[in-house]
Scaffold this motif. Structure first.
Motif, mmCIF file in Angstrom:
data_model
loop_
_atom_site.group_PDB
_atom_site.id
_atom_site.type_symbol
_atom_site.label_atom_id
_atom_site.label_comp_id
_atom_site.label_asym_id
_atom_site.label_seq_id
_atom_site.Cartn_x
_atom_site.Cartn_y
_atom_site.Cartn_z
ATOM 1 N N ILE A 201 0.832 -1.202 0.000
ATOM 2 C CA ILE A 201 0.000 0.000 0.000
ATOM 3 C C ILE A 201 0.872 1.259 0.000
ATOM 4 C CG2 ILE A 201 -1.703 1.319 1.307
ATOM 5 C CD1 ILE A 201 -2.803 -1.364 2.330
ATOM 6 N N SER A 202 1.942 1.233 0.775
ATOM 7 C CA SER A 202 2.849 2.385 0.821
ATOM 8 C C SER A 202 3.516 2.621 -0.523
ATOM 9 C CB SER A 202 3.919 2.167 1.899
ATOM 10 O OG SER A 202 3.332 2.076 3.178
ATOM 11 N N ALA A 203 3.913 1.546 -1.208
ATOM 12 C CA ALA A 203 4.515 1.681 -2.538
ATOM 13 C C ALA A 203 3.524 2.309 -3.511
ATOM 14 C CB ALA A 203 4.980 0.317 -3.046
ATOM 15 N N ALA A 204 2.252 1.939 -3.395
ATOM 16 C CA ALA A 204 1.222 2.525 -4.260
ATOM 17 C C ALA A 204 1.054 4.016 -3.971
ATOM 18 C CB ALA A 204 -0.102 1.788 -4.070
ATOM 19 N N ILE A 205 1.041 4.381 -2.699
ATOM 20 C CA ILE A 205 0.876 5.788 -2.338
ATOM 21 C C ILE A 205 2.073 6.611 -2.797
ATOM 22 C CG2 ILE A 205 0.623 7.411 -0.415
ATOM 23 C CD1 ILE A 205 -0.855 5.230 1.096
ATOM 24 N N ILE A 206 3.278 6.067 -2.638
ATOM 25 C CA ILE A 206 4.471 6.776 -3.108
ATOM 26 C C ILE A 206 4.406 6.969 -4.619
ATOM 27 C CG2 ILE A 206 6.954 6.482 -3.517
ATOM 28 C CD1 ILE A 206 7.198 5.420 -0.723
ATOM 29 N N GLY A 207 3.975 5.926 -5.332
ATOM 30 C CA GLY A 207 3.820 6.051 -6.775
ATOM 31 C C GLY A 207 2.839 7.157 -7.138
ATOM 32 N N PHE A 208 1.736 7.226 -6.408
ATOM 33 C CA PHE A 208 0.735 8.276 -6.656
ATOM 34 C C PHE A 208 1.329 9.656 -6.413
ATOM 35 C CE2 PHE A 208 -2.550 11.220 -5.425
ATOM 36 C CZ PHE A 208 -3.585 10.963 -6.301
ATOM 37 N N LEU A 209 1.998 9.839 -5.279
ATOM 38 C CA LEU A 209 2.497 11.163 -4.905
ATOM 39 C C LEU A 209 3.603 11.641 -5.840
ATOM 40 C CD1 LEU A 209 2.610 10.863 -1.010
ATOM 41 C CD2 LEU A 209 0.892 12.005 -2.422
ATOM 42 N N LEU A 210 4.509 10.747 -6.208
ATOM 43 C CA LEU A 210 5.597 11.151 -7.100
ATOM 44 C C LEU A 210 5.067 11.498 -8.485
ATOM 45 C CD1 LEU A 210 8.379 8.581 -6.118
ATOM 46 C CD2 LEU A 210 8.263 11.021 -5.551
ATOM 47 N N SER A 211 4.085 10.744 -8.948
ATOM 48 C CA SER A 211 3.476 11.052 -10.236
ATOM 49 C C SER A 211 2.668 12.342 -10.153
ATOM 50 C CB SER A 211 2.577 9.899 -10.681
ATOM 51 O OG SER A 211 1.895 10.208 -11.877
ATOM 52 N N TRP A 212 2.012 12.559 -9.042
ATOM 53 C CA TRP A 212 1.159 13.724 -8.817
ATOM 54 C C TRP A 212 1.920 15.036 -8.969
ATOM 55 C CZ3 TRP A 212 -3.737 15.232 -8.186
ATOM 56 C CH2 TRP A 212 -4.018 16.387 -7.462
ATOM 57 N N VAL A 260 1.792 11.629 2.629
ATOM 58 C CA VAL A 260 2.930 11.310 3.504
ATOM 59 C C VAL A 260 2.444 10.892 4.886
ATOM 60 C CG1 VAL A 260 4.940 12.289 4.668
ATOM 61 C CG2 VAL A 260 4.543 12.782 2.257
ATOM 62 N N PHE A 261 1.426 11.578 5.393
ATOM 63 C CA PHE A 261 0.866 11.213 6.705
ATOM 64 C C PHE A 261 0.297 9.795 6.669
ATOM 65 C CE2 PHE A 261 -2.880 10.927 9.473
ATOM 66 C CZ PHE A 261 -2.285 11.168 10.709
ATOM 67 N N ILE A 262 -0.396 9.467 5.595
ATOM 68 C CA ILE A 262 -0.968 8.123 5.470
ATOM 69 C C ILE A 262 0.138 7.074 5.415
ATOM 70 C CG2 ILE A 262 -2.282 6.582 3.953
ATOM 71 C CD1 ILE A 262 -3.965 8.998 3.139
ATOM 72 N N ILE A 263 1.214 7.352 4.657
ATOM 73 C CA ILE A 263 2.327 6.407 4.577
ATOM 74 C C ILE A 263 2.936 6.191 5.963
ATOM 75 C CG2 ILE A 263 4.695 6.104 3.744
ATOM 76 C CD1 ILE A 263 3.877 7.392 1.153
ATOM 77 N N GLY A 264 3.159 7.282 6.690
ATOM 78 C CA GLY A 264 3.728 7.153 8.024
ATOM 79 C C GLY A 264 2.836 6.343 8.954
ATOM 80 N N THR A 265 1.533 6.588 8.868
ATOM 81 C CA THR A 265 0.584 5.841 9.701
ATOM 82 C C THR A 265 0.571 4.361 9.334
ATOM 83 O OG1 THR A 265 -0.818 7.816 9.873
ATOM 84 C CG2 THR A 265 -1.823 5.690 10.430
ATOM 85 N N ILE A 266 0.571 4.073 8.038
ATOM 86 C CA ILE A 266 0.526 2.686 7.576
ATOM 87 C C ILE A 266 1.779 1.922 7.995
ATOM 88 C CG2 ILE A 266 0.682 1.258 5.498
ATOM 89 C CD1 ILE A 266 -1.291 3.137 4.183
#
Length: 275
Positions: A201-212, A260-266
């Motif tokens: 899930i964190s890898a997916a969120i990082i992918g989203f944020l970097l693309s964003w 970033v907050f979601i990644i840290g929480t996860i």
């Protein structure tokens, strides 16, 4: 006494570094609420005009609020679509690559560094390479062009994150499942994935944020409205700087902070579950 002073100095240093990093973003957020078209201090009056004010007539493009800038909303839609696709592809590629790299396969080191080249290569080099690829194969520039270049860029970040947080005993659990006659698919579904789900899930969120927020690489393959980052950049090339663009930057920053907050929480939750 010396230990307390050292800890205090270390905390001050960390606070200073964080302040340097985030101070420009905070200033952008504050200026986005400036009622006047000026982008300097002091702010005479705070307002949400640059976010929601309805146009009175045919204002200049830079003076129209974000809510009524239809080009911005088209770019925002494209950003959301592209970033979600990149997130899915990044999660899949990162997970499969990280699991494969645990084993001593021939060419493993070469494969690992080839993946890292996605962010080691300068953005302009990667962008030019993707443009050449489109010319060779005669591809049209679509949202998939953006997905391609951003997936190559985001996968290495997710890979390093995932491999660093793998449970050292993961392979042992998988071998135990194989001993109990579980097939590869069943082992992954019942053993492997539950243990790495937060990293996926964190890898997916990082992918989203970097693309964003990516501009340099995306700029090479964008045609038309593009995505939010390229839209703002292109508008600033032809329009004067007003708080409207700071408002757009604030929206981008808020999405990034939430991610970033979601990644840290996860990741924190995943670590607690292993204890």
């Amino acid at each position: 006494m010396k230990t307390n002073i050292s800890h205090l100095l270390l905390k001050l240093l960390v606070a200073f570094v964080i302040a340097i990093i985030y101070f420009p973003t905070v200033i952008i957020m504050i200026l986005s609420f400036n009622k006047a078209p000026s982008v300097t201090f002091p702010i005479t009056e705070f307002s949400l005009d640059w976010y929601i004010k309805k146009p009175i007539g045919s204002e200049y493009a830079a003076l129209v609020s974000l809510m009524y800038d239809w080009g911005f909303w088209d770019a925002l839609r494209n950003s959301i679509i592209a970033s979600f696709i990149v997130a899915f592809l990044a999660a899949f590629l990162v997970t499969s690559s990280a699991l494969a790299l645990r084993y001593k396969l021939r060419g493993r080191t070469l494969f690992f560094f080839l993946l890292l080249m996605g962010f080691l290569l300068p953005g302009a080099t990667l962008g030019l390479g993707v443009v050449l690829l489109h010319k060779i194969f005669g591809w049209d520039y679509t949202i998939w062009s953006i997905v391609l270049v951003n997936t190559v860029y985001t996968v290495p970040f997710g890979l390093l994150l995932m491999m660093a947080r793998f449970d050292p005993q993961l392979a042992e659990y998988e071998r135990a499942a194989s001993t109990l006659k579980a097939g590869p698919l069943q082992t992954f579904r019942r053993v492997t994935f539950p243990l790495i789900k937060w990293e996926v899930i964190s890898a997916a969120i990082i992918g989203f944020l970097l693309s964003w927020g990516e501009l340099i690489r995306t700029q090479f393959v964008v045609r038309g409205i593009g995505v939010v980052s390229t839209y703002i950049y292109n508008q600033l090339c032809i329009n004067p700087l007003t708080p409207k663009w700071y408002a757009a930057g604030t929206i981008i920053a808020v999405v990034a902070f939430i991610g970033v907050f979601i990644i840290g929480t996860i990741l924190g939750r995943g670590a607690r579950e292993r204890i």
